[in-house]
Enzyme design. Sequence first.
Site, PDB file in Angstrom:
ATOM      1  N   PRO A 100      60.745  58.463   6.819  1.00  0.00           N
ATOM      2  CA  PRO A 100      59.918  59.433   7.651  1.00  0.00           C
ATOM      3  C   PRO A 100      58.791  60.155   6.616  1.00  0.00           C
ATOM      4  O   PRO A 100      59.186  60.513   5.630  1.00  0.00           O
ATOM      5  CB  PRO A 100      60.868  60.513   8.432  1.00  0.00           C
ATOM      6  CG  PRO A 100      62.163  59.623   8.456  1.00  0.00           C
ATOM      7  CD  PRO A 100      62.112  58.732   7.073  1.00  0.00           C
ATOM      8  N   GLY A 106      60.669  62.010   0.588  1.00  0.00           N
ATOM      9  CA  GLY A 106      60.250  61.218  -0.474  1.00  0.00           C
ATOM     10  C   GLY A 106      59.605  60.173  -0.178  1.00  0.00           C
ATOM     11  O   GLY A 106      59.570  59.157  -1.108  1.00  0.00           O
ATOM     12  N   SER A 107      58.974  60.156   0.990  1.00  0.00           N
ATOM     13  CA  SER A 107      58.441  58.737   1.175  1.00  0.00           C
ATOM     14  C   SER A 107      57.263  58.016   0.313  1.00  0.00           C
ATOM     15  O   SER A 107      57.427  57.007   0.216  1.00  0.00           O
ATOM     16  CB  SER A 107      57.545  58.761   2.814  1.00  0.00           C
ATOM     17  OG  SER A 107      56.543  59.652   2.574  1.00  0.00           O
ATOM     18  N   ALA A 110      58.972  56.850  -2.748  1.00  0.00           N
ATOM     19  CA  ALA A 110      59.595  55.662  -2.269  1.00  0.00           C
ATOM     20  C   ALA A 110      58.699  54.461  -2.196  1.00  0.00           C
ATOM     21  O   ALA A 110      59.153  53.140  -2.862  1.00  0.00           O
ATOM     22  CB  ALA A 110      60.427  55.884  -0.885  1.00  0.00           C
ATOM     23  N   ASP A 151      61.655  63.874  -7.265  1.00  0.00           N
ATOM     24  CA  ASP A 151      61.689  62.639  -6.227  1.00  0.00           C
ATOM     25  C   ASP A 151      61.640  61.350  -6.998  1.00  0.00           C
ATOM     26  O   ASP A 151      62.266  60.245  -6.620  1.00  0.00           O
ATOM     27  CB  ASP A 151      60.540  62.558  -5.305  1.00  0.00           C
ATOM     28  CG  ASP A 151      60.257  63.560  -4.333  1.00  0.00           C
ATOM     29  OD1 ASP A 151      61.306  64.711  -4.269  1.00  0.00           O
ATOM     30  OD2 ASP A 151      59.678  63.804  -3.559  1.00  0.00           O
TER      31      ASP A 151
HETATM   32  O1  PMV Z   1      61.163  69.416   1.295  1.00  0.00           O
HETATM   33  P1  PMV Z   1      60.694  69.046  -0.110  1.00  0.00           P
HETATM   34  O2  PMV Z   1      61.351  67.921  -0.566  1.00  0.00           O
HETATM   35  O3  PMV Z   1      59.054  69.173  -0.578  1.00  0.00           O
HETATM   36  O4  PMV Z   1      61.457  70.179  -1.182  1.00  0.00           O
HETATM   37  C1  PMV Z   1      60.849  71.258  -1.306  1.00  0.00           C
HETATM   38  C2  PMV Z   1      61.728  72.019  -2.194  1.00  0.00           C
HETATM   39  C3  PMV Z   1      61.372  73.436  -2.842  1.00  0.00           C
HETATM   40  O5  PMV Z   1      62.237  73.744  -3.670  1.00  0.00           O
HETATM   41  C4  PMV Z   1      61.132  74.413  -1.713  1.00  0.00           C
HETATM   42  C5  PMV Z   1      59.920  73.189  -3.415  1.00  0.00           C
HETATM   43  C6  PMV Z   1      60.075  72.551  -4.913  1.00  0.00           C
HETATM   44  O6  PMV Z   1      58.934  72.231  -5.239  1.00  0.00           O
HETATM   45  O7  PMV Z   1      60.930  72.370  -5.561  1.00  0.00           O
END
Ligand code: PMV
Length: 335
Positions: A100, A106-107, A110, A151
């Site tokens: 998604p 992490g699209s 990926a 990611d």
């Molecule tokens: O939802 P995601 O995978 O973008 O995770 C954000 C994670 C945070 O800690 C809130 C921000 C970051 O850059 O680590």
Amino acid sequence: MTVACAPGKIILVGEHAVVYGRPAVAVPVSQVRAEATVEDAEEGQGVIIAAADLGLTLSLMQREPDRAPHPLEVTVTGVLEHLGLSTEENLTITVKSTVPIARGLGSGAAVSTAVTRAVAQHFSVELTSEEVSGLVYEVERLHHGTPSGIDNTVIAYERPVYFIRGERLETFQVGRALSLVIGDTGVSSPTREVVGAVRQAWQRARERYEDLFDRVGAIAVDVRQAMESGDLGTVGLMMDENHRLLQEMDVSSPLLDSLVDVAKRRGALGAKLSGAGRGGNMIALVSAETRDGVQRALASAGAQCVIHTEVLPETGPTLCLASSSAPAKTDDGMI
Ligand code: PMV
């Protein structure tokens, strides 16, 4: 014709505190995948990238000079240059993904990982996970400013990652399989905005937030240890505690809280929001016995999409699974 795949990812514990130098743990989500196929094309065609799910067809040779390159173009150029090949090779690259889009799974990384691997394999080069991760990081850097690197690492290695900002990422193996259900609130919540709100709150109440971050950091240390030793009960308890701390940081929402409650009442070992919060996803640690009930309960409690995934011992980059349906698409065609 060459095919390569890559999984999605999700943050297990440590979000937000990780921005302030505390550790976090992320895991691959192998049940959703990006897939890239590379075929030789006729002389003079150059590189064509077709991503039907995104409504995109890109030609490296015919890119309008005033248009910023798309991440997929940067990915292909990067890997061809890394292999010492010309960017004028004649190739048709087809990209599909069930990860998604823009949901913290992490699209983008990926898709870049699948394309990087497929192009290299097409020229009979097997890149190491470290090389793939490094190439994908460069793409992420161009398009997201200063990505943490989590990611590209968790996706290229397809292994759990223990991560401290600015330090070398460590991948590790789980002692026992982790079965996770991911419930999507369907509420879009840009990471940048929530991170900004936490920063403002931290500026107003530094001591309180530093203490919250310390407690989250300690959880990430314990969770890694518990994952390695296969102590799923502790992982679950720590997830619950991490959710309480995220509530205190004011990044949860009534819907996230109710999905977390529903999962717990249905017997999940632990449950919490995942990623930036205020929308996006929640995750629940389940067993073979509780999995179906938790999945069904989340769907009837309002989750828009429910994914089940397993993090297995001895994982690593795997062969492509059969690809399934198309992902959601954003208006701007971004991945
Ligand atoms: O939802 P995601 O995978 O973008 O995770 C954000 C994670 C945070 O800690 C809130 C921000 C970051 O850059 O680590």
